[in-house]
Design an enzyme around this catalytic site. Sequence first.
Site, PDB file in Angstrom:
ATOM      1  N   LYS A  44     -38.054  16.163  59.996  1.00 51.85           N
ATOM      2  CA  LYS A  44     -36.924  15.365  59.779  1.00 51.85           C
ATOM      3  C   LYS A  44     -37.118  14.192  58.797  1.00 51.85           C
ATOM      4  CE  LYS A  44     -34.506  16.682  64.002  1.00 51.85           C
ATOM      5  NZ  LYS A  44     -35.425  17.698  64.587  1.00 51.85           N
ATOM      6  N   HIS A  60     -33.027  12.317  63.934  1.00 51.29           N
ATOM      7  CA  HIS A  60     -33.246  11.511  62.584  1.00 51.29           C
ATOM      8  C   HIS A  60     -33.108  10.040  63.059  1.00 51.29           C
ATOM      9  CE1 HIS A  60     -31.769  15.580  60.927  1.00 51.29           C
ATOM     10  NE2 HIS A  60     -32.393  15.074  59.885  1.00 51.29           N
ATOM     11  N   SER A  71     -28.186  15.190  57.319  1.00 59.02           N
ATOM     12  CA  SER A  71     -27.901  14.511  58.645  1.00 59.02           C
ATOM     13  C   SER A  71     -26.498  13.833  58.673  1.00 59.02           C
ATOM     14  CB  SER A  71     -28.874  13.566  58.813  1.00 59.02           C
ATOM     15  OG  SER A  71     -28.736  12.873  59.956  1.00 59.02           O
TER      16      SER A  71
END
Length: 103
Positions: A26, A55, A97
Amino acid sequence: MCSQTKAAAIMANIPRADIDPSGVFKYVLIRVYSKEEGDDSEIDIVRGYGWAEYHGDIYDKVAYELEEGGLLECECVGGGRIRHNPDAKKIHVYGYSVVGETP
């Protein structure tokens, strides 16, 4: 004569990108602002690590470190995943995200 603020001097030394040397992980895109009056400087930085489950884990760690001195403020402006293959000299950025405030 141009004088640089303390915040701008700190931002000049922040690496623009810091990601794991290889793998799939991520990443977050973070906008870093100066909190000093009259200083509108800002930079965008990318951080990507395999240790992060979410995240927000990356953002929380980086924002804490950068905001600790009181001169900088951070905002998460995006994120997703990176596949980094240094042997093939390839980086694939994909996904997203959701950016938003938690209640």
